[in-house]
Scaffold this motif. Structure first.
Motif, PDB file in Angstrom:
ATOM      1  N   TYR A  87       5.501  -3.489   9.012  1.00 59.89           N
ATOM      2  CA  TYR A  87       5.707  -2.072   9.304  1.00 59.89           C
ATOM      3  C   TYR A  87       4.924  -1.202   8.325  1.00 59.89           C
ATOM      4  O   TYR A  87       4.662  -1.590   7.177  1.00 59.89           O
ATOM      5  CB  TYR A  87       7.192  -1.696   9.212  1.00 59.89           C
ATOM      6  N   ALA A  88       4.571  -0.016   8.827  1.00 66.34           N
ATOM      7  CA  ALA A  88       4.115   1.090   7.985  1.00 66.34           C
ATOM      8  C   ALA A  88       5.071   2.255   8.201  1.00 66.34           C
ATOM      9  O   ALA A  88       5.454   2.529   9.345  1.00 66.34           O
ATOM     10  CB  ALA A  88       2.682   1.492   8.330  1.00 66.34           C
ATOM     11  N   HIS A  89       5.472   2.933   7.121  1.00 65.14           N
ATOM     12  CA  HIS A  89       6.464   4.001   7.205  1.00 65.14           C
ATOM     13  C   HIS A  89       5.884   5.297   6.651  1.00 65.14           C
ATOM     14  O   HIS A  89       5.085   5.278   5.706  1.00 65.14           O
ATOM     15  CB  HIS A  89       7.739   3.653   6.422  1.00 65.14           C
ATOM     16  N   ILE A  90       6.306   6.401   7.235  1.00 62.05           N
ATOM     17  CA  ILE A  90       5.970   7.732   6.729  1.00 62.05           C
ATOM     18  C   ILE A  90       7.224   8.321   6.096  1.00 62.05           C
ATOM     19  O   ILE A  90       8.298   8.343   6.720  1.00 62.05           O
ATOM     20  CB  ILE A  90       5.457   8.649   7.853  1.00 62.05           C
ATOM     21  N   TRP A  91       7.080   8.839   4.845  1.00 57.50           N
ATOM     22  CA  TRP A  91       8.215   9.338   4.081  1.00 57.50           C
ATOM     23  C   TRP A  91       7.975  10.777   3.636  1.00 57.50           C
ATOM     24  O   TRP A  91       6.832  11.218   3.521  1.00 57.50           O
ATOM     25  CB  TRP A  91       8.445   8.476   2.826  1.00 57.50           C
ATOM     26  N   ASP A  92       9.067  11.464   3.366  1.00 57.02           N
ATOM     27  CA  ASP A  92       9.041  12.764   2.704  1.00 57.02           C
ATOM     28  C   ASP A  92       9.490  12.534   1.257  1.00 57.02           C
ATOM     29  O   ASP A  92      10.642  12.160   0.997  1.00 57.02           O
ATOM     30  CB  ASP A  92       9.977  13.755   3.403  1.00 57.02           C
ATOM     31  N   ILE A  93       8.581  12.747   0.311  1.00 51.10           N
ATOM     32  CA  ILE A  93       8.884  12.452  -1.094  1.00 51.10           C
ATOM     33  C   ILE A  93      10.041  13.302  -1.605  1.00 51.10           C
ATOM     34  O   ILE A  93      10.779  12.905  -2.514  1.00 51.10           O
ATOM     35  CB  ILE A  93       7.618  12.673  -1.955  1.00 51.10           C
ATOM     36  N   ARG A  94      10.266  14.458  -1.001  1.00 52.80           N
ATOM     37  CA  ARG A  94      11.313  15.366  -1.486  1.00 52.80           C
ATOM     38  C   ARG A  94      12.715  14.848  -1.183  1.00 52.80           C
ATOM     39  O   ARG A  94      13.682  15.292  -1.786  1.00 52.80           O
ATOM     40  CB  ARG A  94      11.120  16.745  -0.856  1.00 52.80           C
ATOM     41  N   GLY A 101       0.799  -1.216   0.000  1.00 49.10           N
ATOM     42  CA  GLY A 101       0.000   0.000   0.000  1.00 49.10           C
ATOM     43  C   GLY A 101       0.829   1.262   0.000  1.00 49.10           C
ATOM     44  O   GLY A 101       1.871   1.337   0.664  1.00 49.10           O
ATOM     45  N   LEU A 102       0.358   2.280  -0.757  1.00 44.63           N
ATOM     46  CA  LEU A 102       0.942   3.621  -0.779  1.00 44.63           C
ATOM     47  C   LEU A 102      -0.195   4.622  -0.705  1.00 44.63           C
ATOM     48  O   LEU A 102      -1.237   4.447  -1.344  1.00 44.63           O
ATOM     49  CB  LEU A 102       1.751   3.855  -2.060  1.00 44.63           C
ATOM     50  N   HIS A 103       0.007   5.706   0.088  1.00 43.93           N
ATOM     51  CA  HIS A 103      -1.018   6.736   0.176  1.00 43.93           C
ATOM     52  C   HIS A 103      -0.367   8.080   0.454  1.00 43.93           C
ATOM     53  O   HIS A 103       0.397   8.227   1.411  1.00 43.93           O
ATOM     54  CB  HIS A 103      -2.018   6.420   1.295  1.00 43.93           C
ATOM     55  N   CYS A 104      -0.667   9.068  -0.404  1.00 45.45           N
ATOM     56  CA  CYS A 104      -0.162  10.424  -0.225  1.00 45.45           C
ATOM     57  C   CYS A 104      -1.118  11.217   0.661  1.00 45.45           C
ATOM     58  O   CYS A 104      -2.341  11.091   0.544  1.00 45.45           O
ATOM     59  CB  CYS A 104      -0.005  11.121  -1.578  1.00 45.45           C
ATOM     60  N   ASN A 105      -0.557  12.044   1.527  1.00 44.43           N
ATOM     61  CA  ASN A 105      -1.360  12.842   2.439  1.00 44.43           C
ATOM     62  C   ASN A 105      -2.220  13.827   1.647  1.00 44.43           C
ATOM     63  O   ASN A 105      -1.724  14.513   0.752  1.00 44.43           O
ATOM     64  CB  ASN A 105      -0.446  13.593   3.410  1.00 44.43           C
ATOM     65  N   PRO A 106      -3.529  13.944   1.954  1.00 44.38           N
ATOM     66  CA  PRO A 106      -4.406  14.817   1.149  1.00 44.38           C
ATOM     67  C   PRO A 106      -4.117  16.299   1.312  1.00 44.38           C
ATOM     68  O   PRO A 106      -4.416  17.084   0.397  1.00 44.38           O
ATOM     69  CB  PRO A 106      -5.807  14.468   1.679  1.00 44.38           C
ATOM     70  N   THR A 107      -3.547  16.728   2.442  1.00 47.42           N
ATOM     71  CA  THR A 107      -3.247  18.151   2.635  1.00 47.42           C
ATOM     72  C   THR A 107      -1.773  18.471   2.450  1.00 47.42           C
ATOM     73  O   THR A 107      -1.431  19.594   2.106  1.00 47.42           O
ATOM     74  CB  THR A 107      -3.681  18.596   4.041  1.00 47.42           C
ATOM     75  N   GLN A 108      -0.922  17.507   2.697  1.00 47.70           N
ATOM     76  CA  GLN A 108       0.521  17.648   2.486  1.00 47.70           C
ATOM     77  C   GLN A 108       0.986  16.509   1.579  1.00 47.70           C
ATOM     78  O   GLN A 108       1.488  15.491   2.055  1.00 47.70           O
ATOM     79  CB  GLN A 108       1.261  17.610   3.829  1.00 47.70           C
ATOM     80  N   PRO A 109       0.803  16.645   0.251  1.00 49.77           N
ATOM     81  CA  PRO A 109       1.083  15.528  -0.657  1.00 49.77           C
ATOM     82  C   PRO A 109       2.524  15.040  -0.634  1.00 49.77           C
ATOM     83  O   PRO A 109       2.805  13.950  -1.154  1.00 49.77           O
ATOM     84  CB  PRO A 109       0.721  16.106  -2.035  1.00 49.77           C
ATOM     85  N   ASP A 110       3.438  15.836  -0.080  1.00 49.72           N
ATOM     86  CA  ASP A 110       4.824  15.379   0.001  1.00 49.72           C
ATOM     87  C   ASP A 110       5.011  14.286   1.049  1.00 49.72           C
ATOM     88  O   ASP A 110       6.051  13.631   1.082  1.00 49.72           O
ATOM     89  CB  ASP A 110       5.753  16.547   0.317  1.00 49.72           C
ATOM     90  N   LEU A 111       4.012  14.093   1.910  1.00 53.39           N
ATOM     91  CA  LEU A 111       4.070  13.019   2.896  1.00 53.39           C
ATOM     92  C   LEU A 111       3.486  11.754   2.286  1.00 53.39           C
ATOM     93  O   LEU A 111       2.367  11.754   1.769  1.00 53.39           O
ATOM     94  CB  LEU A 111       3.297  13.396   4.166  1.00 53.39           C
ATOM     95  N   LEU A 112       4.252  10.676   2.360  1.00 49.40           N
ATOM     96  CA  LEU A 112       3.846   9.396   1.786  1.00 49.40           C
ATOM     97  C   LEU A 112       3.780   8.350   2.884  1.00 49.40           C
ATOM     98  O   LEU A 112       4.685   8.249   3.720  1.00 49.40           O
ATOM     99  CB  LEU A 112       4.843   8.963   0.707  1.00 49.40           C
ATOM    100  N   LEU A 113       2.703   7.565   2.883  1.00 45.27           N
ATOM    101  CA  LEU A 113       2.527   6.472   3.843  1.00 45.27           C
ATOM    102  C   LEU A 113       2.591   5.157   3.084  1.00 45.27           C
ATOM    103  O   LEU A 113       1.869   4.961   2.107  1.00 45.27           O
ATOM    104  CB  LEU A 113       1.182   6.622   4.555  1.00 45.27           C
ATOM    105  N   SER A 114       3.474   4.259   3.525  1.00 47.52           N
ATOM    106  CA  SER A 114       3.622   2.957   2.877  1.00 47.52           C
ATOM    107  C   SER A 114       3.436   1.857   3.915  1.00 47.52           C
ATOM    108  O   SER A 114       3.637   2.065   5.106  1.00 47.52           O
ATOM    109  CB  SER A 114       5.007   2.823   2.218  1.00 47.52           C
ATOM    110  N   CYS A 115       3.045   0.674   3.447  1.00 48.24           N
ATOM    111  CA  CYS A 115       2.892  -0.478   4.340  1.00 48.24           C
ATOM    112  C   CYS A 115       3.227  -1.749   3.577  1.00 48.24           C
ATOM    113  O   CYS A 115       3.144  -1.787   2.345  1.00 48.24           O
ATOM    114  CB  CYS A 115       1.471  -0.550   4.908  1.00 48.24           C
ATOM    115  N   GLY A 116       3.629  -2.784   4.315  1.00 51.07           N
ATOM    116  CA  GLY A 116       4.039  -4.012   3.652  1.00 51.07           C
ATOM    117  C   GLY A 116       3.967  -5.224   4.557  1.00 51.07           C
ATOM    118  O   GLY A 116       3.532  -5.145   5.710  1.00 51.07           O
TER     119      GLY A 116
END
Length: 562
Positions: free
Chosen positions: A335-342, A316-331
């Motif tokens: 674990y689920a991880h929060i990333w900064d796309i930049r 799974g991947l999901h971009c934050n609706p208000t801060q699209p640079d924040l990415l949430l992944s799971c596997g």
């Protein structure tokens, strides 16, 4: 002249069970068989001097052919031990005595007596706040908290089965997506790679494209600049950009350029999302890698990035609706991880959310993006109330039955996109319940702020498991993918003057072309569907998306009219 030889007696096969316990609890459970051969003599036939078929023997002594007795020993599918079985018996789930409760994974009780079976609330622990206020906390309170209403509005639950298409697909449904501008159009993908388009306001207008992908359609996302174009990712390792009017897809990316070289090297694309601000498409594979694609230039960006444990599946991947640079992944590395796309690099995640087992899904809340909702195979739905709080532990853990042991599409708890309080979620239930003697698998609406069950959706005709559920972004409608069928739910408490309240549910059978509101639609939950597809109907006309006929004549896409 030699005397004719007597015909040989055929052995008698007697099937018996070692114990008097009930039969297997699940239709797909296999029982081990042990054969015991014994020579038996029927005393009554021996006294009469007759064989087994009643014919006279040569010397008045009837010798019986050996009887083969096959005894069936009960073997548990969970622990592989003899003497007991575990699984479903009707609507009841029988636990293995050597294992903890199947529902909450805790020892000391069974699933039938589990305290979380009815009361879903579990482990309600408030999230710990940081000791010092930071700039992020200030931004959150000023910009995001103001969007959340102080008084929670009443939930509107679509609890009435309104209509459906039975056997729309040839294999189980794996994904659902509503059209962004046409309210009554629903898209569905299946295990075989087919994409179905159904206008449920005109139930007979439905189309299935069968040549876009060759196997499981895992994700579907619309192009916001052109709502007739659809991005899809598949387990065949490709991302397609498809025109829904013609069914012709453009191959954007293929992560297996050298073709099939064995299962150990074959890459499948599971998680996928779109960053609207940057025009960026993100996809992840079953080896833990993330791929970036520029949707404007139609080119791949850079090399793949390892974002989860190497060799693990990113589902799974999901971009934050208000801060699209924040990415949430799971596997499936738990674990689920929060990333900064930049600044995407291996091990550069901003936060890591630990789970007990495989994480099926992870989503930011739909309005503020300040909450996180995850679904794990350990029968837990986890909620983090603030991405700025202590993410080492969730705000709540909600026990819910979605740990399955069959070939099903994974269960995923999803937010209601219309709920301004960002607390209502929907998810299908695996363990069946007994409703007037019928074993049904409800669809649950859960208040994630308390863990309480708001509503459970059932219909006596819908007896299959419903793991795929999607709430409409604008209307009070729920779409459900159950086995090979798609259903629409609406609120049952409509006004009397509303014509929809007086209309009975409308069910369309694709394999027969019949339409009925009373006939039950019973299917198998597995993939071993014996029906051929497409059905052999008299009407062979092919329809385009939107109800128009297809005149393109392209051989690149196979359109199946059902």
């Amino acid at each position: 002249m030699p005397a004719p030889s007597r015909p040989r007696k055929r052995p008698t096969i007697i099937v018996g069970s070692v114990d008097n316990s009930s039969s297997s609890s699940s239709s797909d459970d296999e029982e081990e068989e042990e054969e015991e051969v014994e020579d038996t003599v029927d005393d009554e036939d021996e006294e009469k001097g007759k064989g087994r078929n009643g014919s006279l023997s040569g010397k008045g002594v009837g010798k019986k052919a050996p009887a083969i007795i096959i005894s069936l020993k009960k073997v548990c599918k969970v622990c592989k031990e003899e003497g007991h079985q575990a699984g479903f018996q009707g609507a009841n789930y029988i636990d293995c005595p050597r294992k903890p409760c199947f529902l909450c994974k805790m020892p000391g009780h069974t699933t039938m007596s589990c305290p979380h079976r009815v009361a879903l609330e579990h482990g309600v622990v408030p999230a710990l706040r940081k000791n010092k206020q930071t700039q992020l906390d200030y931004v959150f309170e000023r910009q995001l908290m103001s969007q959340i209403p102080k008084i929670k509005p009443a939930f509107v639950i679509p609890d009435k089965l309104d209509r459906g298409v039975v056997k729309l697909h040839s294999r189980r449904v794996t994904s659902l997506e509503f059209h962004p501008t046409m309210n009554s159009v629903l898209l569905s993908g299946d295990k075989k790679g087919q994409i179905g388009i159904w206008d449920y306001s005109k139930p007979n207008e439905k189309t299935v494209y069968g040549s876009i992908h060759s196997c499981i359609v895992n994700n579907m996302k619309f192009d916001t600049r052109n709502d007739i174009m659809l991005y899809t990712s598949s387990s065949d390792g490709t991302i397609s950009y498809t025109d829904l009017e013609t069914g012709i897809g453009v191959l954007l990316m293929d992560v297996n350029p050298n073709g099939w070289n064995g299962p150990s090297t074959w890459r499948m694309l599971y998680g996928m999302d779109i960053n609207l601000d940057k025009g960026l498409l993100l996809a992840a594979d079953n080896f833990g890698y993330l791929y970036l694609f520029d949707t404007r230039e139609k080119v791949k960006i850079g090399e793949s990035i390892l974002i989860h444990r190497k060799g693990s599946k990113v589902v799974g991947l999901h971009c934050n609706p208000t801060q699209p640079d924040l990415l949430l992944s799971c596997g499936n590395d738990h674990y689920a991880h929060i990333w900064d796309i930049r600044r995407l690099e291996t091990q550069s995640f901003l936060a890591s959310l630990a789970h007990g087992r495989v994480v099926n899904s992870a989503y930011f809340s739909p309005h503020t993006g300040s909450k996180i909702l995850t679904t794990s195979q350990d029968n837990r739905i986890r909620v983090w109330d603030s991405v700025f709080g202590n993410l080492n532990m969730p705000s709540r853990e909600i026990v819910h039955s979605h740990d399955f042991n069959r070939h099903l599409t994974p269960f995923k708890a999803e937010w209601d996109p219309k709920d301004p309080s960002e607390s209502l979620a929907v998810i299908g239930r695996y363990i069946s319940e007994n409703y007037n003697g019928v074993a049904l698998h409800p669809i649950d609406f859960i208040d994630t702020s308390t863990g309480h069950l708001v509503a459970e959706l059932i219909d006596p005709d819908l007896t299959t498991i419903s793991p795929v559920n999607k709430l409409h972004p604008r209307d009070d409608i729920l779409a459900t993918g159950s086995s090979r069928s798609v259903f629409i739910w609406r609120p049952g408490g409509l006004k009397v003057e509303d014509k929809e309240a007086e209309r009975k549910k409308e069910i369309i059978f694709c394999n027969t072309g019949k339409k009925s509101a009373k006939e039950k639609f019973i299917e198998s939950d597995g993939d071993d569907d014996g029906d051929d597809f497409p059905s052999k109907g008299k009407n062979k006309q092919q329809k385009k998306y939107g109800g128009k006929s297809d005149k393109s004549g392209s051989s690149k896409s196979k359109i199946v009219k059902i």
